[in-house]
Design a protein around this motif. Sequence first.
Motif, PDB file in Angstrom:
ATOM      1  N   GLU B  82       0.822  -1.205   0.000  1.00 55.76           N
ATOM      2  CA  GLU B  82       0.000   0.000   0.000  1.00 55.76           C
ATOM      3  C   GLU B  82       0.860   1.262   0.000  1.00 55.76           C
ATOM      4  O   GLU B  82       0.462   2.303  -0.508  1.00 55.76           O
ATOM      5  N   GLY B  86       0.555   3.704  -3.082  1.00 56.74           N
ATOM      6  CA  GLY B  86       0.007   5.003  -2.694  1.00 56.74           C
ATOM      7  C   GLY B  86      -1.372   4.907  -2.050  1.00 56.74           C
ATOM      8  O   GLY B  86      -1.892   5.895  -1.557  1.00 56.74           O
ATOM      9  N   SER B  87      -1.975   3.700  -2.060  1.00 54.00           N
ATOM     10  CA  SER B  87      -3.307   3.590  -1.469  1.00 54.00           C
ATOM     11  C   SER B  87      -3.267   3.785   0.050  1.00 54.00           C
ATOM     12  O   SER B  87      -4.291   4.038   0.678  1.00 54.00           O
ATOM     13  N   LYS B  89      -2.202   6.285   1.430  1.00 51.41           N
ATOM     14  CA  LYS B  89      -2.625   7.669   1.669  1.00 51.41           C
ATOM     15  C   LYS B  89      -4.136   7.776   1.719  1.00 51.41           C
ATOM     16  O   LYS B  89      -4.673   8.645   2.386  1.00 51.41           O
ATOM     17  N   PHE B  90      -4.791   6.909   0.986  1.00 53.75           N
ATOM     18  CA  PHE B  90      -6.249   6.856   1.077  1.00 53.75           C
ATOM     19  C   PHE B  90      -6.639   6.329   2.459  1.00 53.75           C
ATOM     20  O   PHE B  90      -7.454   6.901   3.162  1.00 53.75           O
ATOM     21  N   LEU B  91      -5.979   5.251   2.850  1.00 51.32           N
ATOM     22  CA  LEU B  91      -6.293   4.606   4.133  1.00 51.32           C
ATOM     23  C   LEU B  91      -6.006   5.542   5.301  1.00 51.32           C
ATOM     24  O   LEU B  91      -6.822   5.701   6.207  1.00 51.32           O
ATOM     25  N   LEU B  92      -4.825   6.174   5.277  1.00 49.69           N
ATOM     26  CA  LEU B  92      -4.456   7.037   6.401  1.00 49.69           C
ATOM     27  C   LEU B  92      -5.023   8.446   6.259  1.00 49.69           C
ATOM     28  O   LEU B  92      -4.905   9.257   7.172  1.00 49.69           O
ATOM     29  N   GLY B  93      -5.653   8.728   5.115  1.00 51.36           N
ATOM     30  CA  GLY B  93      -6.377   9.986   4.993  1.00 51.36           C
ATOM     31  C   GLY B  93      -7.646   9.923   5.837  1.00 51.36           C
ATOM     32  O   GLY B  93      -8.179  10.929   6.280  1.00 51.36           O
ATOM     33  N   LEU B  94      -8.114   8.722   6.062  1.00 51.60           N
ATOM     34  CA  LEU B  94      -9.255   8.511   6.937  1.00 51.60           C
ATOM     35  C   LEU B  94      -8.731   8.448   8.371  1.00 51.60           C
ATOM     36  O   LEU B  94      -7.552   8.193   8.592  1.00 51.60           O
ATOM     37  N   LEU B 280       5.683   8.393   5.107  1.00 48.54           N
ATOM     38  CA  LEU B 280       5.065   7.435   4.187  1.00 48.54           C
ATOM     39  C   LEU B 280       5.754   7.444   2.832  1.00 48.54           C
ATOM     40  O   LEU B 280       6.137   8.455   2.326  1.00 48.54           O
TER      41      LEU B 280
END
Lengths: 301, 280
Positions: B82, B86-87, B89-94, B280
Motif C-alpha cells: 500500500e 500510494g493507497s 494515503k487513502f487509508l491514512l487519509g481517513l 510514508l
Amino acid sequence: MTKRFGDELALEGLDLTVREGEVYGFLGPNGAGKSTTINLLLDFIRPTAGGVTVFGRDAQEGSLEIRERTGILPEGIELYDRLTGRQHVEFAIESKAADDDADELLSRVGIADAADKKAGGYSKGMAQRLTLATALVGEPDLLILDEPSTGLDPNGAREMREIIREENRRGATVFFSSHVLGQVEAICDRVGILRDGELIAEDTIAGLEDAVPDRTRLRVRLDRIPEDSAAALSAVESIDGVSEVEAEGTTLVVSVADEAKTTVLRTIEEYDVTVEDFETDESSLEDLFVAYTAEEREVAP
Amino acid sequence: MSAIAVAKKDFRDAVRSRTLLALTALFGLFTVSGAYLASWAAEVLDGGAETTLDLIIALQTPAGYLVPIIALVVSYAAIAGERESGSLKFLLGLPHSRRDVVVGKILGRTGVVGVSILVGFAVGLIGLFAFVGSVLLVDYLGFTLVTLLFGLVYVCIGVGLSSMTRSTTKAAIGAFGLIVFFWFAWSILVQLLLYAVEGQFLLEEFPDWYVTLLSLSPDAAYGSALGAVLGESGLTMSGMYGSTDELPLAARPWFGFVVLGVWALVPLVIGILRFESIDL
C-alpha cells in the motif's frame, strides 16, 4: 516549516495560513513542494523543522482528530482494485463513523452507475471522482485536495469546481493544490504560489491581478487577411498601450492595456476587414504565475 | 473500533486474491494426501483408526509447511504494497492511527489465512472420513485452533516485516528468507553450535541449551503447542529428547504457547513502533 528528504530540501521556511471558511488555492509547478506540504498537514510525513497546526491542533499530536474533521483527496490516487466503488465509500463512512448514504455520494460525484464495479476497472477520472466521494463523507470542516482535476475532462473539472463551491457554501474550508491556473482562478478566495519549496507570493486573486500590469490578451478573428497586412500590423503595434502583436492566420493576438482595446479594434477595421469575433483572454494570473515561477524572472520596471 | 474497520476492509480486499486461492487449493491437496497416507499408516502400524497420529500425519505436516508460506504470502505486502502503490494515503487519509492500521492489517490477514486453514482442514477432514473412517473430533478442533494461532503468528511476522519497508520486493525477500531460516538454517546453526561446543553431532544426552534453542523457532513451538493440546508427544521436543519432566522449560509442550506468543508480539511491537515513526 522546513522539510528535507536526505540532502534534498523540499520545503524551505514555508509559512502560510489558511483561514477558516475560505477557498485557498495552492499554486506551483510540479515538484514545487505542494504535495509535500499536504503530506505534512496530514502527518503522512514529519517536518524537519517547524510545525503545522490544523484546527489549532498540532498536525502530529492531533492527527486523528484532524483527519476526523477533514476530507482528503491525495495526489496520484490509488484505490483498492478488488473493492467496488460503493465498498470504498462505505469504508470511509464506517471509518468516520458518519451516517452518509454511499449511493447518494456516488451519484453526487457522477459515478452512481459504476457503484458495483471494482475500482480496478475505473478510469483515472472515475477514480478521482470516487476519491472525492470518500472525501465528502461526514461533511468535513476542511477539504484538502491535491490536484483535484487530474484525470478529469473539462466537464468533470467543472463539476469538481461546482462541488467545491457547494462544500464551501456549506461552511467547509478548502485547501487545494493545482498547477492549472484556470481551476484556481475560478473558485479561490486566496492563492499562494510555491516555487522550489518557497512561498513566493500569497494574496487574493484580485490582489495578485493588481500586482501585474493590467494586460489583456485580445484575440481578434478577421474574415480575411488584410491586403496590406504589414502596414496593418505596424499600425496596431504603434497604438499606445499595445506591447505585442502576433498574427496566426486570420487571428490576431494582441497584448494590450485594458483601456486601449477599442482603439485596437477600430484600427484593424480601417484596413478593410471585418472583425468576426474577438475575445479577451484575461489570463493575467497566468502571466503572473509565469513571471513568478520562471527561472529568469524579469522584474517589471 | 478503527482497527476493526480496517480489518474488515482488508479482509474483503485480500480474500479475493488469486494467489490465495491457488495456495488454499494446494493446501487442500496436501491434507487430502495426508489423510490418504494416514489410512495407509494405520494399516501398516496396525494402530487402527481414531488415533491422533492420523491427525498429525494428515494435518500437521501440510500445515507446518504451508501455513507459514500462506501467511507470509498473504501478509508480506500488507503495508509495503500500500505504501508502494500510494493507497496507504487513502487509508491514512481517513481517521485511523498507524497502530490501528497495523493491528487491523494483522486481524484482516489472519482472517484470510484462517479461511485458508479452515478450507484446507475441512478438505482434510473429509479425506480422513473417506480413507480412515472416523476422526477424533475434539482433537481435530484443538488442532484447528492451534493452527489458527500458528497462522496468526506468521501473519504478525509478515505484517511486521511489511511495515518496515517501502518496497514489496524487499518485504518478499525478507519473507522468503525467514521461511528458509526457520525451515533449515535454524536447526543447522544450532547443530553447528553443538558441534562447536561438544565436538560431535550425536550425543547420548543432548545439553539443555541445545534442546532449548531448537524449541524456540515458531515451527517447533507449533509442534510443542499441538503436543500440549493433544497430549501426544510424538512430534514435540519431549518426544525426541526425553520425558517432559527432564526437559528444560522452553522445550516443555505448554511452553510452545509462550514461544508462539513472543513470536507474535515482538514483530507486532517492532512493526508498530517503526511504522509510527516513518515518512510514508
